[in-house]
Design an enzyme around this catalytic site. Structure first.
Site, mmCIF file in Angstrom:
data_model
loop_
_atom_site.group_PDB
_atom_site.id
_atom_site.type_symbol
_atom_site.label_atom_id
_atom_site.label_comp_id
_atom_site.label_asym_id
_atom_site.label_seq_id
_atom_site.Cartn_x
_atom_site.Cartn_y
_atom_site.Cartn_z
ATOM 1 N N ASP A 36 0.870 -1.147 0.167
ATOM 2 C CA ASP A 36 0.030 0.052 -0.065
ATOM 3 C C ASP A 36 0.841 1.265 0.092
ATOM 4 O O ASP A 36 2.145 1.170 0.239
ATOM 5 C CB ASP A 36 -0.937 -0.136 1.268
ATOM 6 C CG ASP A 36 -2.310 0.609 0.993
ATOM 7 O OD1 ASP A 36 -2.402 1.483 -0.010
ATOM 8 O OD2 ASP A 36 -3.151 0.226 1.628
ATOM 9 N N GLU A 68 0.122 -0.347 -5.317
ATOM 10 C CA GLU A 68 -0.746 0.818 -5.182
ATOM 11 C C GLU A 68 -0.186 1.988 -5.634
ATOM 12 O O GLU A 68 -0.923 3.221 -5.643
ATOM 13 C CB GLU A 68 -1.225 1.075 -3.863
ATOM 14 C CG GLU A 68 -1.776 -0.173 -3.065
ATOM 15 C CD GLU A 68 -3.088 -0.494 -3.087
ATOM 16 O OE1 GLU A 68 -4.057 0.218 -2.920
ATOM 17 O OE2 GLU A 68 -3.585 -1.689 -3.419
ATOM 18 N N TRP A 69 0.983 2.062 -6.460
ATOM 19 C CA TRP A 69 1.746 3.102 -6.725
ATOM 20 C C TRP A 69 0.749 4.076 -7.622
ATOM 21 O O TRP A 69 0.742 5.339 -7.386
ATOM 22 C CB TRP A 69 2.762 2.479 -7.599
ATOM 23 C CG TRP A 69 3.895 3.523 -8.281
ATOM 24 C CD1 TRP A 69 3.880 4.792 -7.883
ATOM 25 C CD2 TRP A 69 5.086 3.054 -8.598
ATOM 26 N NE1 TRP A 69 5.055 5.304 -8.473
ATOM 27 C CE2 TRP A 69 5.763 4.158 -8.878
ATOM 28 C CE3 TRP A 69 5.809 1.781 -8.926
ATOM 29 C CZ2 TRP A 69 7.159 4.114 -9.588
ATOM 30 C CZ3 TRP A 69 6.949 1.748 -9.481
ATOM 31 C CH2 TRP A 69 7.524 2.922 -9.997
ATOM 32 N N PRO A 70 0.048 3.700 -8.897
ATOM 33 C CA PRO A 70 -0.633 4.730 -9.306
ATOM 34 C C PRO A 70 -1.850 5.397 -8.841
ATOM 35 O O PRO A 70 -2.022 6.426 -9.096
ATOM 36 C CB PRO A 70 -1.094 3.898 -10.759
ATOM 37 C CG PRO A 70 -0.524 2.466 -10.700
ATOM 38 C CD PRO A 70 -0.175 2.365 -9.357
ATOM 39 N N LEU A 71 -2.434 4.719 -7.782
ATOM 40 C CA LEU A 71 -3.528 5.160 -6.951
ATOM 41 C C LEU A 71 -2.893 6.571 -6.395
ATOM 42 O O LEU A 71 -3.676 7.557 -6.013
ATOM 43 C CB LEU A 71 -3.800 4.154 -6.104
ATOM 44 C CG LEU A 71 -4.888 4.668 -4.846
ATOM 45 C CD1 LEU A 71 -6.187 5.270 -5.275
ATOM 46 C CD2 LEU A 71 -5.030 3.353 -4.009
ATOM 47 N N TYR A 72 -1.925 6.383 -5.632
ATOM 48 C CA TYR A 72 -1.359 7.571 -4.809
ATOM 49 C C TYR A 72 -0.606 8.459 -5.707
ATOM 50 O O TYR A 72 -0.487 9.825 -5.583
ATOM 51 C CB TYR A 72 -0.175 7.033 -3.822
ATOM 52 C CG TYR A 72 -1.219 6.281 -2.641
ATOM 53 C CD1 TYR A 72 -1.824 6.884 -1.799
ATOM 54 C CD2 TYR A 72 -1.157 4.745 -2.701
ATOM 55 C CE1 TYR A 72 -2.498 6.211 -0.807
ATOM 56 C CE2 TYR A 72 -1.954 4.042 -2.001
ATOM 57 C CZ TYR A 72 -2.627 4.673 -0.857
ATOM 58 O OH TYR A 72 -3.283 4.071 0.057
ATOM 59 N N ASP A 109 -10.302 2.451 -3.115
ATOM 60 C CA ASP A 109 -11.063 1.113 -2.830
ATOM 61 C C ASP A 109 -12.559 0.906 -3.260
ATOM 62 O O ASP A 109 -13.370 1.862 -3.296
ATOM 63 C CB ASP A 109 -11.231 0.947 -1.218
ATOM 64 C CG ASP A 109 -9.862 0.927 -0.644
ATOM 65 O OD1 ASP A 109 -8.795 0.832 -1.482
ATOM 66 O OD2 ASP A 109 -9.588 0.899 0.621
#
Length: 428
Positions: free
Chosen positions: A160, A193-197, A221
Site C-alpha cells: 500500500d 498501489e503506486w498509480p493510486l497515490y 477502494d
C-alpha cells in the site's frame, strides 16, 4: 507452494541484479484468490467479534473452504491478508510481527497451513512509516521486510501507499521493495498501489510501473455498491487508451476486489461485475464470506467459462467500443481469434431493454468473418448459433445487467450468397 521453476527464475533474477517484477515469471494470467479487506475491514476485537475479526482462525477457515468447495479447483489460489494483521510495534530486531493474540501461531505456521491446502498466502505491508490503519510501515525496512516475508514463505505482497512522504520517496520505495523481493530468491507476486497515490499529483508512467509490479491499483477502494462499480467502469473506459496498452502477461490493471456474494449489489449487478472483471482482464480477488455465501453467488464466481475469458492466455485487456444513453458495448480479443463481448444496460429504471448487436463492429469486422459461432455465457448459458459478418443479433438486457458473449470464428464455413452456407473448397 511456488514451483521449482518459479523459484529458480526468481533466484536467477537476483543473481543478475534485475529488479523488473514483470520478469519474475509470475502473474502470467490475472491472479485469482480471496482478500479480506472489503468484507472484514480492520476488525481487531476478537472478544466482541470472534467470528469476523482479523485472525489466523479467519484465514484458516477461509483456506478450508477454498480447498474443499471448489474454489481452488477453478483457479482461486491466493488467500490474502490485508491491513491490520500486525502487532503495534516491530520486534527487538526491527522485524514486523503479527499481533500475538490474533495470530498466536505466527505467519509461518499460517503459511504452512495454507500451503497444505494447495493454496498460496498473500500478505499486506505499506511503503510509508505507517499502514493506512496505523500499523508499522516498511519505510527504511524494505529489504528486512522482504526477507521476513520470504522466511515466512509468503507468496504475494500487497504493498500500500499511505504515509509515503514525497513522490520521489514513494517511487523509490516501490522500486526498492520490488528489488528486495527478487533478491530473496522466493517467488512473490508483487501488487502495487503506486498509480493510486501518484495520480493526484502527476501523470502516471505505466511503463515504469509495469517494470516493477505484477499488478497495480489505479483508483480508490471498491465498496459494496452499484455506484462504485459504475465509477470503476467509467474511469476505466475514460482511460482505456493508456490502460489496455500496458496490461498483459506479468502485469495487470487492478480494479479492486470482487464483492459478489455480499449485500450491496442486485443479482444483475453481480453478473455485471463478474462479466466486466473478465472483460478487463482484472485480478479476481474476492472479498466475501465463503463460510456463508449463497449457492447462486458461488456458481457465478466459479463459472468456468467466465473464468476462462478472464484467464485467456493472449492477455489482452478489453475496452469499450460504443456507448449511447442506454447501452455500452465492450469487447476483448481472445486467443485463437475469438472475442468476448459484454453488453451493459446502464438504465436504472424500467424493465429489460432490447439491444441489436451488429456483428460487423466486433473485432473491426473480423470476429465473424467469414462466419462465427456465438455463445451467451451470462446471465445464462445458451448457444446462439452460427452467424456471419453482417448478422444482427437481438439481446435483451436487464437494467444494470450485462449479457456476456463469446464469439468464436468458424473458418470451416463461409457464406456464399443469399445467406446460404457452404464449405470452403480448401477444406474439402
Amino acid at each position: 507452494m511456488a514451483g521449482a521453476a518459479e523459484v529458480a527464475a526468481a533466484a536467477l533474477l537476483a543473481v543478475l541484479g534485475l529488479t523488473a517484477a514483470l520478469d519474475n515469471g509470475l502473474a502470467r494470467t490475472p491472479p485469482m484468490g480471496w482478500l479480506h479487506w472489503e468484507r472484514f475491514l480492520c476488525q481487531t476485537d476478537c472478544e466482541r467479534e470472534p467470528r469476523d475479526c482479523i485472525s489466523e482462525q479467519l484465514f484458516m477457515q477461509m483456506a478450508d473452504r477454498m480447498a474443499s468447495e471448489g474454489w481452488k479447483d477453478v483457479g482461486y489460489r491466493f488467500l490474502c491478508i490485508d491491513d491490520c494483521w500486525m502487532a503495534p510495534t516491530r520486534d527487538k530486531q526491527g522485524r514486523l510481527q503479527p499481533d500475538p493474540k490474533r495470530f498466536p501461531s505466527g505467519i509461518k505456521k499460517l503459511a504452512d497451513y495454507v500451503h497444505s491446502k494447495g493454496l498460496k498466502l498473500g500478505i499486506y505491508a505499506d511503503i510509508g512509516n505507517r499502514t493506512c490503519a496505523g500499523f508499522p510501515g516498511s519505510y527504511g525496512h524494505y529489504e528486512q521486510d522482504a526477507e521476513t516475508f520470504a522466511s515466512w514463505e509468503v507468496d504475494l505482497l500487497k504493498f500500500d501507499g499511505c504515509d509515503f512522504g514525497t513522490l520521489e520517496e514513494m517511487a523509490e520505495g516501490y522500486k526498492k521493495m520490488s528489488s528486495a523481493l527478487n533478491k530473496t530468491g522466493r517467488s512473490i507476486v508483487y501488487s502495487c498501489e503506486w498509480p493510486l497515490y501518484q495520480r493526484p499529483f502527476q501523470k502516471v508512467n505505466y511503463t515504469e510501473i509495469k517494470q516493477y509490479c505484477n499488478y497495480w491499483r489505479n483508483y480508490a477502494d471498491i465498496s459494496d455498491a452499484w455506484s462504485s462499480i459504475k465509477y470503476i467502469l467509467d474511469w476505466t473506459s475514460s482511460n482505456q487508451d493508456v490502460l489496455i496498452d500496458i496490461a498483459g502477461p506479468g502485469g495487470w490493471n487492478d480494479p479492486d476486489m470482487l464483492v459478489i456474494g455480499n449485500f450491496g449489489l442486485s443479482w444483475d449487478q453481480q453478473i455485471t461485475q463478474m462479466a466486466f472483471w473478465a472483460i478487463m482482464a482484472a485480478p479476481l480477488m474476492m472479498s466475501n464470506d465463503l463460510r456463508q455465501i449463497s449457492s447462486k453467488a458461488k456458481g457465478l464466481l466459479q463459472n468456468k467459462e467466465v473464468i476462462a475469458i478472464n484467464q485467456d492466455p493472449l492477455g489482452k485487456q478489453g475496452y469499450r467500443i460504443t456507448k449511447d444513453n442506454t447501452f455500452e458495448l465492450w469487447e476483448r480479443p481472445l486467443s485463437e481469434g475469438a472475442f468476448a463481448v459484454a453488453v451493459l444496460n446502464r438504465k436504472e429504471m424500467g424493465g429489460p431493454q432490447a439491444y441489436v448487436l451488429a456483428t460487423m463492429i466486433i473485432g473491426d469486422g473480423l470476429a465473424c468473418n467469414p462466419s462465427c459461432l456465438i455463445q451467451q455465457i451470462l446471465p445464462t448459458r445458451r448457444d446462439l448459433g452460427l452467424h456471419n459478418w453482417v448478422s444482427f443479433l437481438k439481446l435483451v438486457v436487464n437494467p444494470t445487467g450485462t449479457v456476456l458473449l463469446k464469439i468464436v470464428v468458424n473458418k470451416n464455413l463461409l457464406f456464399i450468397g443469399n445467406g446460404r452456407l457452404g464449405y470452403s473448397k480448401d477444406l474439402l
